[in-house]
Design a protein around this motif. Structure first.
Motif, PDB file in Angstrom:
ATOM      1  N   GLU A  47       0.840  -1.074   0.010  1.00  0.00           N
ATOM      2  CA  GLU A  47       0.129  -0.101   0.111  1.00  0.00           C
ATOM      3  C   GLU A  47       0.832   1.167   0.022  1.00  0.00           C
ATOM      4  N   SER A  48       1.932   1.259   0.732  1.00  0.00           N
ATOM      5  CA  SER A  48       2.800   2.331   0.835  1.00  0.00           C
ATOM      6  C   SER A  48       3.600   2.613  -0.508  1.00  0.00           C
ATOM      7  N   ALA A  49       4.052   1.650  -1.350  1.00  0.00           N
ATOM      8  CA  ALA A  49       4.591   1.518  -2.469  1.00  0.00           C
ATOM      9  C   ALA A  49       3.585   2.073  -3.606  1.00  0.00           C
ATOM     10  N   ALA A  50       2.312   1.569  -3.531  1.00  0.00           N
ATOM     11  CA  ALA A  50       1.369   2.138  -4.605  1.00  0.00           C
ATOM     12  C   ALA A  50       0.917   3.606  -4.157  1.00  0.00           C
ATOM     13  N   ARG A  51       1.205   4.154  -3.110  1.00  0.00           N
ATOM     14  CA  ARG A  51       0.923   5.607  -2.731  1.00  0.00           C
ATOM     15  C   ARG A  51       2.081   6.259  -3.366  1.00  0.00           C
ATOM     16  N   ASP A  52       3.335   5.733  -2.907  1.00  0.00           N
ATOM     17  CA  ASP A  52       4.513   6.604  -3.391  1.00  0.00           C
ATOM     18  C   ASP A  52       4.541   6.585  -4.983  1.00  0.00           C
ATOM     19  N   VAL A  76       7.806  -7.179  -6.641  1.00  0.00           N
ATOM     20  CA  VAL A  76       6.631  -6.393  -7.006  1.00  0.00           C
ATOM     21  C   VAL A  76       6.585  -6.177  -8.396  1.00  0.00           C
ATOM     22  N   SER A  77       5.165  -5.993  -9.066  1.00  0.00           N
ATOM     23  CA  SER A  77       5.093  -5.359 -10.228  1.00  0.00           C
ATOM     24  C   SER A  77       4.101  -4.281 -10.215  1.00  0.00           C
ATOM     25  N   SER A  78       4.029  -3.208 -11.046  1.00  0.00           N
ATOM     26  CA  SER A  78       3.373  -2.210 -11.046  1.00  0.00           C
ATOM     27  C   SER A  78       2.755  -1.756 -12.181  1.00  0.00           C
ATOM     28  N   SER A  79       1.606  -1.178 -12.309  1.00  0.00           N
ATOM     29  CA  SER A  79       0.929  -0.712 -13.690  1.00  0.00           C
ATOM     30  C   SER A  79       0.325   0.748 -13.195  1.00  0.00           C
ATOM     31  N   VAL A  80       0.264   1.699 -14.187  1.00  0.00           N
ATOM     32  CA  VAL A  80      -0.333   2.832 -14.033  1.00  0.00           C
ATOM     33  C   VAL A  80      -1.573   2.848 -14.929  1.00  0.00           C
ATOM     34  N   SER A  81      -2.740   3.554 -14.542  1.00  0.00           N
ATOM     35  CA  SER A  81      -3.824   3.813 -15.552  1.00  0.00           C
ATOM     36  C   SER A  81      -4.112   5.412 -15.344  1.00  0.00           C
ATOM     37  N   GLU A  82      -4.875   6.027 -16.174  1.00  0.00           N
ATOM     38  CA  GLU A  82      -5.117   7.404 -16.204  1.00  0.00           C
ATOM     39  C   GLU A  82      -6.621   7.567 -16.409  1.00  0.00           C
ATOM     40  N   GLY A  83      -7.344   8.153 -15.601  1.00  0.00           N
ATOM     41  CA  GLY A  83      -8.808   8.477 -15.883  1.00  0.00           C
ATOM     42  C   GLY A  83      -9.254   9.831 -15.533  1.00  0.00           C
ATOM     43  N   GLY A  88     -11.367  16.093 -11.738  1.00  0.00           N
ATOM     44  CA  GLY A  88     -10.489  16.017 -13.066  1.00  0.00           C
ATOM     45  C   GLY A  88      -9.742  14.989 -13.144  1.00  0.00           C
ATOM     46  N   GLU A  89      -8.597  14.929 -14.023  1.00  0.00           N
ATOM     47  CA  GLU A  89      -7.712  14.040 -14.194  1.00  0.00           C
ATOM     48  C   GLU A  89      -7.076  13.197 -12.961  1.00  0.00           C
ATOM     49  N   GLU A  90      -7.084  11.867 -13.215  1.00  0.00           N
ATOM     50  CA  GLU A  90      -6.065  11.249 -11.912  1.00  0.00           C
ATOM     51  C   GLU A  90      -5.434  10.250 -12.605  1.00  0.00           C
ATOM     52  N   VAL A  91      -4.442   9.658 -11.690  1.00  0.00           N
ATOM     53  CA  VAL A  91      -3.621   8.376 -11.958  1.00  0.00           C
ATOM     54  C   VAL A  91      -3.886   7.622 -11.171  1.00  0.00           C
ATOM     55  N   THR A  92      -3.774   6.331 -11.305  1.00  0.00           N
ATOM     56  CA  THR A  92      -3.876   5.367 -10.393  1.00  0.00           C
ATOM     57  C   THR A  92      -2.826   4.278 -10.668  1.00  0.00           C
ATOM     58  N   VAL A  93      -1.930   3.980  -9.591  1.00  0.00           N
ATOM     59  CA  VAL A  93      -1.038   3.077  -9.819  1.00  0.00           C
ATOM     60  C   VAL A  93      -1.428   1.662  -9.108  1.00  0.00           C
ATOM     61  N   THR A  94      -1.241   0.681  -9.376  1.00  0.00           N
ATOM     62  CA  THR A  94      -1.686  -0.562  -9.115  1.00  0.00           C
ATOM     63  C   THR A  94      -0.336  -1.400  -8.785  1.00  0.00           C
ATOM     64  N   VAL A  95      -0.157  -2.013  -7.424  1.00  0.00           N
ATOM     65  CA  VAL A  95       1.148  -2.832  -7.128  1.00  0.00           C
ATOM     66  C   VAL A  95       0.667  -4.213  -6.672  1.00  0.00           C
ATOM     67  N   GLU A 111       1.425 -20.014  -2.406  1.00  0.00           N
ATOM     68  CA  GLU A 111       1.590 -18.714  -3.196  1.00  0.00           C
ATOM     69  C   GLU A 111       0.388 -17.871  -3.182  1.00  0.00           C
ATOM     70  N   HIS A 112       0.672 -16.629  -2.707  1.00  0.00           N
ATOM     71  CA  HIS A 112      -0.325 -15.661  -2.670  1.00  0.00           C
ATOM     72  C   HIS A 112       0.204 -14.281  -3.224  1.00  0.00           C
ATOM     73  N   GLU A 113      -0.769 -13.634  -3.740  1.00  0.00           N
ATOM     74  CA  GLU A 113      -0.381 -12.179  -4.428  1.00  0.00           C
ATOM     75  C   GLU A 113      -1.211 -11.245  -3.875  1.00  0.00           C
ATOM     76  N   LEU A 114      -0.739 -10.209  -3.495  1.00  0.00           N
ATOM     77  CA  LEU A 114      -1.621  -9.345  -2.808  1.00  0.00           C
ATOM     78  C   LEU A 114      -1.567  -7.915  -3.750  1.00  0.00           C
ATOM     79  N   THR A 115      -2.821  -7.247  -4.056  1.00  0.00           N
ATOM     80  CA  THR A 115      -2.893  -6.158  -4.905  1.00  0.00           C
ATOM     81  C   THR A 115      -3.130  -5.109  -3.953  1.00  0.00           C
ATOM     82  N   ALA A 116      -2.504  -3.792  -4.342  1.00  0.00           N
ATOM     83  CA  ALA A 116      -2.646  -2.571  -3.573  1.00  0.00           C
ATOM     84  C   ALA A 116      -2.778  -1.632  -4.918  1.00  0.00           C
ATOM     85  N   ASP A 117      -3.717  -0.715  -4.772  1.00  0.00           N
ATOM     86  CA  ASP A 117      -3.707   0.435  -5.483  1.00  0.00           C
ATOM     87  C   ASP A 117      -3.851   1.883  -4.786  1.00  0.00           C
TER      88      ASP A 117
END
Length: 127
Positions: A47-52, A76-83, A88-95, A111-117
């Motif tokens: 969650e902290s990495a997604a915020r940063d 970790v792997s991350s992706s970004v999306s805009e909307g 107004g316009e915002e960006v969302t980062v998913t980790v 094996e478990h993967e957690l997702t935070a955005d």
């Protein structure tokens, strides 16, 4: 017959036998507690990495390196999306972070993967 009754009343060593019966359960409980701590750590760091990453992406920076620095030690792997939103316009980062696991006897690894955005409003560039 008298010596057999005396032998049956003798309780020497019974504490050791009781301890040996309970000891594996104590070890399993400690391993379980440690695994829960690893999951909690992964949630907080992801969650902290997604915020940063969202903060950096909001100003047009390299969000991937920000996420990697914030989640040091985790896979970790991350992706970004805009909307667009009503603000107004915002960006969302998913980790996505892989939870580090310990091998628990008779259970093994899971094996478990957690997702935070995290979302941040996109900053306007000033001229």
């Amino acid at each position: 017959m008298k010596s057999l009754k005396g032998y049956m009343r003798n309780e020497r060593g019974s504490q050791l036998i009781e301890f040996m019966a309970v000891f594996p359960m104590i070890i399993m409980a400690l391993l379980f507690i440690w695994q829960v701590a690893l999951v909690a750590y992964t949630v907080v760091v992801a969650e902290s990495a997604a915020r940063d990453g969202a903060r950096v992406a909001a100003v047009g920076g390299d969000y991937g390196s920000a996420v990697d620095r914030a989640a040091h030690g985790l896979q970790v792997s991350s992706s970004v999306s805009e909307g667009m939103t009503s603000y107004g316009e915002e960006v969302t980062v998913t980790v996505k972070a892989i939870v580090p696991t310990i091998k628990i006897p008779l259970i093994g690894r899971f094996e478990h993967e957690l997702t935070a955005d995290a979302s941040m409003p996109k900053e306007e560039e000033e001229d």
